[in-house]
Each structure stands twice: as structure tokens, then as C-alpha cells.
Design a protein around this motif. Structure first.
Motif: not given
Length: 107
Positions: A65, A68-71, A76, A79
């Protein structure tokens, strides 16, 4: 039993629905074994107790995460099921040697 556990864990972690942190009891009940029996199987095959195995899987998902994400780090943590983003950061750093922010920057 190990492959069924791994399948359950993967499904749990890949769910798009936010869930609480996975606990050994949840998986042992789903597999119709005691937490101790599940722990024995995992220790025999992975050299990790059940809790360590769950944390390892959580941290692997956290790494994916973060890369691969911009959270945000807070998003994060939530989540992944952590109620406290500080605990997530502490656990991540304790297990990897990097804070989540450092990991994201160096990767």
C-alpha cells in the motif's frame, strides 16, 4: 490446514471492506481448530507463531500500500485495521527498521 489458513488470510487482507486487525481467534474458528493448534501448525511450517504470521502478512500488505497508493499514513493504518496510526507506525518501524514515511521515501 496451512493452505486453507493462507487462503483465508489473503481473502481477509484483500477485502475492500475495512475490517479490524486480524486476530488468531478469527482464523482458528474459521478452520474449526483451537488457536493453539493453529499456532502449532504455523510454528512447524513457518517458524513463526500465529500472531507473528499475522503481523508479517499485515506488514507485507502495508509495504504494498505504501508503494502503490497515495493514501496518507493515517489512511493506510485505518485501511489495515489499526485503530491507532501511531501503533501502526511503531509496529512497522519495529519490524522493518523504517518508519512508514521513511520506507515510502526510500523505495
Amino acid at each position: 490446514m496451512l493452505s486453507r489458513f493462507e487462503d483465508l488470510l489473503a481473502s481477509y487482507l484483500d477485502s475492500s471492506i475495512e475490517q479490524p486487525l486480524p486476530i488468531v481467534q478469527h482464523f482458528s474458528e474459521a478452520l474449526h481448530v483451537s488457536p493453539a493448534s493453529l499456532g502449532d501448525v504455523l510454528r512447524t511450517h513457518t517458524r513463526q507463531n500465529a500472531q507473528q504470521h499475522l503481523y508479517y502478512a499485515l506488514l507485507e500488505k502495508a509495504r504494498r500500500l505504501l508503494l502503490s497508493t497515495s493514501m496518507s499514513l493515517r489512511e493506510t493504518a485505518f485501511h489495515l485495521g489499526f485503530d491507532n496510526p501511531s501503533y501502526f507506525s511503531h509496529l512497522f518501524e519495529h519490524k522493518t527498521g523504517f518508519t512508514p514515511a521513511e520506507f515510502r521515501q526510500t523505495a
